[in-house]
Scaffold this active site. Structure first.
Site, PDB file in Angstrom:
ATOM      1  N   ASP A 281      66.503  27.225  53.922  1.00 15.05           N
ATOM      2  CA  ASP A 281      65.613  26.308  54.640  1.00 15.05           C
ATOM      3  C   ASP A 281      64.472  25.960  53.686  1.00 15.05           C
ATOM      4  O   ASP A 281      64.655  26.001  52.471  1.00 15.05           O
ATOM      5  CB  ASP A 281      65.119  26.947  55.940  1.00 15.05           C
ATOM      6  CG  ASP A 281      64.817  25.921  57.028  1.00 15.05           C
ATOM      7  OD1 ASP A 281      64.029  25.000  56.750  1.00 15.05           O
ATOM      8  OD2 ASP A 281      65.359  26.031  58.135  1.00 15.05           O
ATOM      9  N   HIS A 315      65.551  23.019  52.248  1.00 16.93           N
ATOM     10  CA  HIS A 315      65.338  21.744  52.940  1.00 16.93           C
ATOM     11  C   HIS A 315      64.157  20.988  52.342  1.00 16.93           C
ATOM     12  O   HIS A 315      64.113  19.773  52.387  1.00 16.93           O
ATOM     13  CB  HIS A 315      65.098  21.980  54.431  1.00 16.93           C
ATOM     14  CG  HIS A 315      66.320  22.477  55.148  1.00 16.93           C
ATOM     15  ND1 HIS A 315      66.304  22.782  56.496  1.00 16.93           N
ATOM     16  CD2 HIS A 315      67.580  22.720  54.719  1.00 16.93           C
ATOM     17  CE1 HIS A 315      67.516  23.198  56.862  1.00 16.93           C
ATOM     18  NE2 HIS A 315      68.290  23.169  55.802  1.00 16.93           N
TER      19      HIS A 315
END
Length: 477
Positions: A281, A315
Site C-alpha cells: 500500500d 500505492h
C-alpha cells in the site's frame, strides 16, 4: 529627502528580511535540528537472562521479553537486547526509557495464534478510535523509547489469516470465510458515525481487524532505526498522537494488503530518512483521523520531513490522507528515489467530503523517479466516493510545490480531481520538472485554480500555465 530616507529604510528592511528567511528549506533544516532525540543509560538487559530461547514456545518468550522490558524500565532505562537467533513471540509492550535492540542475526518472529493478542488495547484502525487486537509492538503514553539494531522483526502476515482477513482472494481469502469487510470494518465505521463512546468499540475477536506491526500511541521522543520490518499483518509503523519521532535507515518489506510503510497520524515533528520501502500500500501515508473521530480530536499532523529514502512498490510514495479530517501542514520531501512498475503515484493527496481537512504547505524537491503507473503528482478529492457517511465537510488543498522532480515513465505528469468549488485546490506550483515517457502526453487537471508551471517539460515539450478545466464528477454536484 524624507522620501529618499523612507525608500532607503524599505530597501534595508527587505534586504534584512530576505537574509534572515531563506524559504521553506531553511525551515526544514531548523525543524530537523529541533526534533528531540532519545537518550538511554548505559545499562543492558539481555532477554535470554529472563528466559527467552529459540526453543521456547511463543508464550514463554513473550513473558521473557516483556519481563526484560519491565526490569529495564524499573531500573531507570537502558537497552533490552535480543541476541542472535530466532525468537517466536507474542505481543510486546514497550515502556519509557527502553531501547529494544534487535541485534544483527536476531529475528523476532511473531506468533499467528491470534488469541495471544488479546485483551484489546486502545488504538486507531483506519483513522477510527477503538479497542483492537494488541499491536505486535505497542507503546502507550511512553516517553524516550526506541527500537534499534540490524535484526529482523517479522510479523508473519504472509500466507496466514492476518492477510486473509482483508477479504481479498489475492491473499488467500476464500468465499464464505469471515473478513473485515463483512464484519468489523463496517461496524466500526457505523459506531464512529453514531458517536458511540470509544470504550464501547471493542473490535477484538470476531471482528477481524488486523493488528499493526508497530504502534506508538500518545508517546513522546521516539526512534526506530536500522531494523528490517517484514510481513506486517496491517500497517507497518503507525505512530499515533506521537511527537518528536525519528525513523532512520529502516527497511520495510511487506507486500500484503494495507501494508502501509509508515503512517504518522496526528503527529508533530517527524523525521523519516534513509529508509527503503517495498509495500503493498502507500509507502508513507500521513493521517489525522477519519470523519467524526478526526474532527473530535482536531489534532493535525504537522512538520514531517522525508529525505534520502527509496520507494519501490506501493500505492503512493509520499501520501497525505485519506484519513485526514484533522488536517495537515508542513511536509518536506527531498533527495528521494522512487521506481517500480508497481508504484502508482509519487506525491499523492487524497480526501473526500466525508473527511474534509485542510492540507497545506507541501514541498518536494530533487526527487528522481524511474517509473510509476498513474501520475507524479496526484490530488484526489473524490477518494472512496461511495463511503457511507455524513457529507458536507469540504477538503482543501493549497500551497503544493514540486521542484526538480524528474520521471522516466508515467501515464500523466499531474493529475488533479478536485471539487465543483475549484478553490478547494489552490496554488499548485511545479518548477524545473522533467517528465518523460508520459503515456497520454499531458496532465489531467479538473477542479483547481492557480496551477502554475515554470520550466516544466512533458515528453520534452515545455508546458505553460493554462486555464484549468472545470469539468467535474457528478458526485460533487
Amino acid at each position: 529627502m524624507q522620501k529618499k530616507l523612507l525608500s532607503l529604510f524599505a530597501v534595508i528592511f527587505l534586504a534584512s528580511f530576505c537574509s534572515v528567511y531563506a524559504g521553506p528549506w531553511e525551515d526544514m533544516a531548523q525543524l530537523a535540528q529541533s526534533i528531540k532525540q532519545t537518550s538511554f543509560p548505559d545499562k543492558s538487559f539481555n532477554v535470554v537472562k529472563y528466559g527467552a530461547s529459540e526453543k521456547n514456545p511463543s508464550i514463554k518468550n513473550t513473558k521473557a521479553i516483556n519481563a526484560a522490558i519491565v526490569a529495564c524500565n524499573k531500573k531507570g532505562g537502558g537497552k533490552v537486547i535480543v541476541p542472535k537467533g530466532v525468537y517466536v513471540t507474542g505481543p510486546i509492550t514497550l515502556l519509557s526509557n527502553v531501547n529494544l535492540c534487535i541485534e544483527e542475526g536476531a529475528e523476532l518472529r511473531f506468533t499467528t495464534n491470534y488469541a495471544e493478542y488479546l485483551p484489546t488495547v486502545l488504538t486507531r484502525w483506519e483513522g477510527l478510535d477503538c479497542y483492537n487486537y494488541h499491536p505486535l509492538i505497542y507503546a502507550f503514553k511512553a516517553t524516550n523509547i526506541a527500537i534499534t539494531g540490524k535484526g529482523i522483526i517479522n510479523g508473519q502476515g504472509s500466507n496466514t489469516a492476518w492477510w486473509n482477513w482483508n477479504g481479498n482472494k489475492l491473499f488467500g481469502y476464500k468465499d464464505g470465510e469471515p473478513s473485515q469487510k463483512t464484519t468489523g470494518r463496517a461496524a466500526l465505521m457505523k459506531m464512529s458515525e453514531e458517536n458511540v463512546p470509544v470504550e464501547k468499540r471493542q473490535m477484538g475477536e470476531g471482528n477481524y481487524l488486523r493488528a499493526q506491526l508497530i504502534n506508538f500511541v500518545q508517546c513522546n521522543t521516539a526512534k526506530i532505526e536500522g531494523v528490517t520490518l517484514q510481513n506486517s499483518p496491517f500497517w507497518v509503523i503507525h505512530p499515533l498522537l506521537t511527537n518528536d519521532l525519528t525513523v532512520r535507515n529502516v527497511t520495510i518489506e511487506s507486500l500484503g494488503p494495507n501494508s502501509d510503510g509508515c503512517d504518522p497520524e496526528s503527529c508533530k515533528n517527524v523525521l523519516i530518512e534513509g529508509c527503503t520501502f517495498d509495500d503493498g500500500d502507500d509507502c508513507i501515508a500521513i493521517k489525522s483521523g477519519r470523519n467524526n473521530d478526526g474532527r473530535r480530536w482536531n489534532i493535525p499532523s504537522e512538520n514531517i520531513i522525508v529525505r534520502n529514502c527509496k520507494m519501490k512498490a506501493g500505492h503512493g510514495g509520499v501520501v497525505v490522507g485519506s484519513e485526514i479530517s484533522g488536517g495537515y501542514k508542513n511536509l518536506y520531501v527531498e533527495n528521494c528515489e522512487m521506481d517500480s512498475p508497481e508504484l502508482d503515484r509519487i506525491i499523492r493527496i487524497k480526501s473526500n467530503t466525508c473527511r474534509g481537512g485542510v492540507v497545506e504547505n507541501v514541498f518536494a524537491r530533487n526527487v528522481k523517479v524511474g517509473q510509476c503507473k498513474e501520475a507524479v503528482l496526484k490530488i484526489d478529492l473524490q477518494y472512496e466516493p461511495n463511503e457511507p457517511c455524513k457529507r458536507g465537510y469540504v477538503p482543501v488543498v493549497r500551497n503544493v510545490n514540486l521542484e526538480n522532480v524528474t520521471c522516466q515513465q508515467s501515464n500523466y505528469g499531474v493529475s488533479i480531481d478536485g471539487l465543483e468549488d475549484a478553490n478547494c485546490v489552490n496554488n499548485i506550483n511545479l518548477k524545473n520538472c522533467d517528465f518523460r515517457g508520459v503515456k497520454y502526453n499531458s496532465n489531467d487537471i479538473k477542479g483547481a485554480v492557480n496551477v502554475n508551471f515554470e520550466n516544466v517539460r512533458i515528453n520534452n515539450t515545455i508546458i505553460s500555465s493554462k486555464k484549468i478545466s472545470t469539468v467535474f464528477s457528478p458526485l460533487t454536484k
